[in-house]
Design a protein around this motif. Structure first.
Motif, mmCIF file in Angstrom:
data_model
loop_
_atom_site.group_PDB
_atom_site.id
_atom_site.type_symbol
_atom_site.label_atom_id
_atom_site.label_comp_id
_atom_site.label_asym_id
_atom_site.label_seq_id
_atom_site.Cartn_x
_atom_site.Cartn_y
_atom_site.Cartn_z
ATOM 1 N N GLU A 62 -26.163 -9.241 10.038
ATOM 2 C CA GLU A 62 -25.128 -8.796 9.084
ATOM 3 C C GLU A 62 -25.290 -7.320 8.761
ATOM 4 O O GLU A 62 -24.319 -6.579 8.671
ATOM 5 N N LYS A 63 -26.555 -6.883 8.584
ATOM 6 C CA LYS A 63 -26.788 -5.465 8.254
ATOM 7 C C LYS A 63 -26.400 -4.575 9.433
ATOM 8 O O LYS A 63 -25.896 -3.467 9.256
ATOM 9 N N ARG A 66 -22.738 -4.139 9.380
ATOM 10 C CA ARG A 66 -22.280 -3.198 8.349
ATOM 11 C C ARG A 66 -22.740 -1.762 8.637
ATOM 12 O O ARG A 66 -22.527 -0.865 7.843
#
Ligand code: B12
Length: 222
Positions: A62-63, A66
């Motif tokens: 997820e990081k 992003r």
């Protein structure tokens, strides 16, 4: 934006081991911290992988999505976890033939850790299986026919790969091959309706569910 991660408190697991702490250890490529967190968890390697490694890697993914981590962070985190599994699952018990011919594959995808865990659970449960590695949908259909596979286990981590299960299902049906399909992987966890959409018979959220799913696929009681 790539964030820099704190390292100072990685050696301290006194507050209790957690997937968040493991995420930090992985991003910092700290193998010793990984081992310490594993030891402090008190879990078996399989449950450690399911309860710590899978969510920690999902957080890293997820990081990366992003823009907060680079692809090399994802790659190195995956490597560390792969090495952990390699060591922990060495010398796993050998299997015996199951009633139905079982095969395990990753569909058009190079995310291999989930398949590795499923293979470990199968061997632990004494189930013999054919390991097809990474294959295309067309190759998979051909091999299932050639080997008379009756239960096909598919791991897919990317949405386009997961959608390819539909092609496998349709081609097997067209060829009249009576094969049950059990799927697993992030896209199926995130969207439970995907299982029906691609024509799979069962969907598993974790590797440890595979033995139960096999039983159901073979018509047995849970
Ligand atoms: C590590 C990782 C990588 C590593 C893989 C290393 C390796 N040797 O496997 C590397 C760096 C190579 C990589 C590459 C890429 N990746 Co990647 N990766 C990940 C990450 C962070 C973790 C995956 C993982 O190994 N998890 C740990 C394992 C144990 O979990 P798991 O596979 O889900 O398995 C569990 C369950 O799902 C279940 N299970 C899984 N399969 C099966 C099957 C059966 C039958 C059963 C019963 C159970 C079961 O059992 C396990 C738990 O017990 C994910 C993030 C995420 N959310 O998963 C992104 C992720 C999958 N990657 C992604 C992407 C986009 C890519 C790349 C395209 C990046 C790029 N630009 O190059 C490439 C593509 C590679 C390819 N062609 O396959 C995206 C996919 C997005 C999408 N919607 O399709 C994700 C989701 C990242 C994100 N955006 O959050 N990746």
């Amino acid at each position: 934006m790539i964030v820099s991660y704190p390292t100072g408190h990685l050696s301290d697991v006194s507050a209790g081991p957690s997937a968040d702490l493991l995420e930090l250890a992985l991003v910092n490529m700290d193998r010793l911290a990984l081992q310490r967190i594993y030891s402090a968890s008190g879990l078996t390697p399989l449950f450690f992988c399911e309860q710590f490694i899978t969510p920690a890697l999902a957080g890293i993914g997820e990081k990366w999505d992003r823009g907060e981590l680079s692809l090399s962070h994802v790659y190195m985190s995956g490597r560390l976890c792969e090495d952990f599994m390699e060591q922990s699952f060495r010398g796993a018990p050998s299997s015996r033939a199951s009633e139905d011919r079982v095969a395990l594959a990753v569909l058009e995808d190079y995310h291999l850790l989930g398949k590795r865990l499923v293979g470990f659970v199968l061997r632990g449960g004494g189930v013999e299986y054919l390991d097809y590695g990474t294959v295309t949908a067309a190759e998979l259909v051909q091999r299932v026919q050639d080997d008379s596979v009756r239960v096909l286990l598919i791991s897919a981590l990317m949405l386009p790969s997961a959608l390819k299960v539909r092609e496998v299902r349709d081609k097997l049906d067209q060829a009249g091959v009576p094969c049950r399909i059990i799927v697993g992987g992030a896209p199926f966890r995130l969207d439970p309706s995907l299982c029906d959409e691609v024509g799979a018979d069962f969907c598993c959220a974790s590797a440890s569910q595979v033995l139960l799913a096999l039983k159901l696929a073979s018509g047995g009681e849970p």
